[in-house]
Design an enzyme around this catalytic site. Structure first.
Site, short mmCIF file in Angstrom:
data_model
loop_
_atom_site.label_atom_id
_atom_site.label_comp_id
_atom_site.label_asym_id
_atom_site.label_seq_id
_atom_site.Cartn_x
_atom_site.Cartn_y
_atom_site.Cartn_z
N GLY A 328 0.82 -1.20 0.00
CA GLY A 328 0.00 0.00 0.00
C GLY A 328 0.86 1.26 0.00
CB SER A 329 0.15 4.67 1.20
OG SER A 329 -0.95 4.88 0.33
CB THR A 330 4.07 1.30 3.81
OG1 THR A 330 3.92 0.07 3.10
CG2 THR A 330 2.99 1.41 4.88
CE1 TYR A 331 7.80 -1.17 -2.99
CE2 TYR A 331 6.55 -0.31 -4.85
CZ TYR A 331 7.58 -1.10 -4.36
OH TYR A 331 8.37 -1.82 -5.22
CE LYS A 332 0.66 6.52 -2.00
NZ LYS A 332 -0.52 7.27 -1.52
#
Length: 661
Positions: A328-332
């Site tokens: 999810g957004s932890t990849y950003k």
């Protein structure tokens, strides 16, 4: 006319016969003498050994298994002595009748009978199998008085493995169990010396540290030579070589922190991995739900095995090591670093976020209908703009993203000292060609790249990989191999030996690029999605929330958790590091099917940092709120972690000092 005998001829014939007979006798005695010489001189040593083997027996002496400790010396796995009632099936004519008769002397519950039947199916009939363990002195005395009635049945004193904290850290510690046929076949392929060390051994490590450090924990088998009677029973000991107990394995985890994290999950499923980025030591390694490893020591009964194996919550799955999730957004933050390092974008590049991003005729959603407006790299992380990373993924392309993320450990085996780690999926065009069979499936479509930018699509990683990448980023691009073991301690010399860990790898990131991303992550905790959770913290930290889809929701549909089955709801994720300057801990946490990362995963991370950096422990009210996903910053005045009792009791923190420094 009478014929006269020739006396001289008869005498000559007689003398000849006597000589022949004498020579025959002499030859016979010569052969006997030669045979005696051969047996008593030439084969003396061999025959003496055979005679001794008929009179004596060499019995293996199984060593005591080594202990497992946490970083503060608290015992996680040990042994205790107990009497067991055992049956050798090959020596029992009527097995069912014998078990029934034993039940009249010693209580044998149905569960123990089922476990015995299961062991009987998995073992040889000449193996001694436990029917009842942990006999009381009274039960031993009752059986001993009537032992003559039960050939093939005996009471033995055994050291039994014990996990004093039950289901706490069970996936890390693992358990031991009886050696099965597959493991026996594997042992037969070992060098002869190592095979000899397992003669007489019936148990072996199955999971966790028990399995990964089996050779260190097992010890060195001793041998005892005993004189035996004609019936094969030992009469007296002639000589012995004592066994050497197994070494102690010291884990890097803090068992009190481990239990705190497991308590914060409550009845929810998920995983958390916390790593010291300065050296790769794993401080907490949580997978929920857990299981009680004590159930497996003497062979788990059918009922408990069915409950564990068939549970929809999969308590036997090590989610931290083997569970894979879209990040999810932890990849950003990692995408942002990739943009800087590859020169795809600068930190000041601004794009417009209208709440969606169009690729051809396909609409990718971002922040609802309103959008975020003008977004640069810092704001894209703080406010978690999907549009920013949709467009970035399109610019970078799948293979460039793959090549940048791979050294960070995404989709790779980290090398942690636990067996069974899975690789996950870091997609590329080559990966897809190898993963699928039909030609149309092998082709990479440009639209598949877009969702990779926000940690969706084919991306699937473990929490270990995510925490490992976070630790590397927090450490300025210096990557350490994560390891659960702090040292092995020699049981004789008490000398501690640290694990053999590969040297650190410097990934060569520019410091200004790393600081740009880390400062943006700090903004998440002060002005972004986790600001409420970290309000009032006595330290500065950085983090990133994430919400990952468990099932695909159509772009035209709105996500509504109330309309979905529990296992179809989004996962809640959070990655973080602290303190901001010279980070000492980095972590990744997922709460399955819980929803938004700020509501469920981030509060757990906050309390882990409070524990490690400020010696704080949540109040019972705060702990209950975290379990229900109703907490932000801590509720009430935190307790002093170093004053909490261990093992946990009902006593208050003020009256029970801690055992750890």
């Amino acid at each position: 006319m009478t014929e006269l005998r020739n006396v001289e001829a008869d005498l000559a014939q007689f003398r000849t016969r006597v000589v022949v007979a004498g020579l025959g006798v002499l030859l016979a005695f010569g052969l006997i003498a030669a045979r005696m010489l051969y047996l008593q001189v030439v084969r003396h040593d061999d025959l003496l050994a055979q005679a001794e083997s008929n009179r004596t027996a060499v019995l293996p002496v199984v060593p005591n298994r080594g202990q497992i400790l946490d970083r503060y010396g608290r015992v996680l796995a040990t042994n205790y002595s107990a009497y067991t009632l055992e049956i050798t099936p090959s020596k029992v004519a009527d097995l069912d009748g014998t078990i029934d008769a034993l039940g009249a002397i010693v209580d044998v519950p149905p569960r123990d009978k089922r476990r015995f039947r299961k062991l009987l199916e998995e073992s040889h009939r000449f193996d001694s199998l436990p029917l009842r363990t942990r006999l009381s002195d009274e039960e031993v005395a009752r059986f001993t008085a009537q032992r003559y009635r039960f050939p093939g049945v005996d009471v033995r004193a055994r050291l039994i493995r014990q996990y004093p904290h039950g289901d706490v850290a069970s996936h890390v510690i693992g358990y031991i169990g009886r050696i099965n046929q597959r493991e026996k076949a594997s042992i037969e392929e070992w060098p002869e010396e190592e095979q000899a060390n397992y003669r007489g051994t019936e148990y072996i490590g199955k999971l966790g540290a028990e399995q990964s450090y089996e050779r260190e924990l097992h010890g060195i088998t001793g041998f005892e030579r005993v004189e035996t009677s004609a019936g094969g029973r030992a009469v007296r000991s002639l000589a012995n070589t004592p066994a050497t107990p197994g070494n102690t394995v010291v884990l890097a985890i803090d068992i009190q922190l481990q239990k705190l994290v497991e308590d914060m999950f409550g009845e929810r499923r998920g995983a958390l991995v916390a790593i010291d980025p300065r050296n790769g030591e794993v401080l907490a390694f949580v997978s929920k739900p857990t299981f009680d490893p004590n159930l497996f020591v003497e062979g788990i009964d059918v009922e408990n095995w069915r409950a564990l194996n068939e549970s929809l919550d999969k308590p036997l799955l090590n989610r931290a090591l083997r569970g894979t999730y879209p990040p999810g957004s932890t990849y950003k933050p990692f995408m942002a670093l990739g943009a800087l390092e590859t020169g795809t974008r600068s930190a000041g590049t601004t794009i417009n976020d209208p709440g969606f991003w169009m690729f051809g005729n396909h609409r990718f959603r971002s922040h609802g209908d309103g959008g975020l407006g003008a977004v640069d790299m810092r704001r894209s992380i703080i406010k978690s703009s999907n549009t920013y990373y949709y467009s970035l993924a399109s610019e970078m392309g799948v293979d460039l993203m793959h090549d940048f993320m791979r050294p960070l450990g995404f989709g790779q085996i980290t090398g942690i000292d636990l067996r069974g780690e899975v690789r996950g999926v870091l997609p590329s065009q080559e990966w897809k060609r190898n993963a699928y069979k039909r030609p149309e499936q092998k082709r990479w479509y440009a639209g598949e790249t877009i969702s990779l930018g926000i940690g969706q699509g084919y991306n699937n990683f473990t929490m270990l990989q995510l925490a490992h990448a976070m630790a590397t980023l927090a450490n300025g691009g210096v990557k350490y191999t994560p390891h659960l073991t702090l040292a092995t301690e020699d049981v004789v010399t008490r000398e501690r030996t640290p694990p053999k860990v590969p040297a650190a790898t410097h990934l060569g990131y520019k410091p200004e690029h790393v600081q740009t991303v880390l400062r943006a992550m700090q903004g998440v905790t002060t002005d972004g999605t986790s600001a409420r959770v970290f309000a009032g913290a006595g330290y500065e930290s950085g983090g990133k929330t994430g919400t990952a889809q468990a099932v695909t929701i159509g772009q035209k549909d709105r996500y509504d958790a109330r309309k979905l089955e529990e296992h179809q709801r989004d996962h809640s994720l959070y990655v973080a590091f602290a303190p901001m300057e010279q980070p000492r801990v980095a972590l990744a946490v997922v709460v399955e099917n819980a929803g938004f990362g700020a509501a469920h995963a981030a509060p757990i991370a906050r309390r882990v940092f409070d524990y490690l950096l400020q010696d704080q422990y949540p109040t019972p009210q705060d702990l209950e709120a975290v379990q229900k996903g109703l907490a932000a910053s801590p509720i009430g005045a935190p307790l002093k972690a170093s004053a909490m009792p261990w093992p946990p009791t009902e006593k208050t923190a003020e009256t029970s000092p801690a055992t750890a420094p």
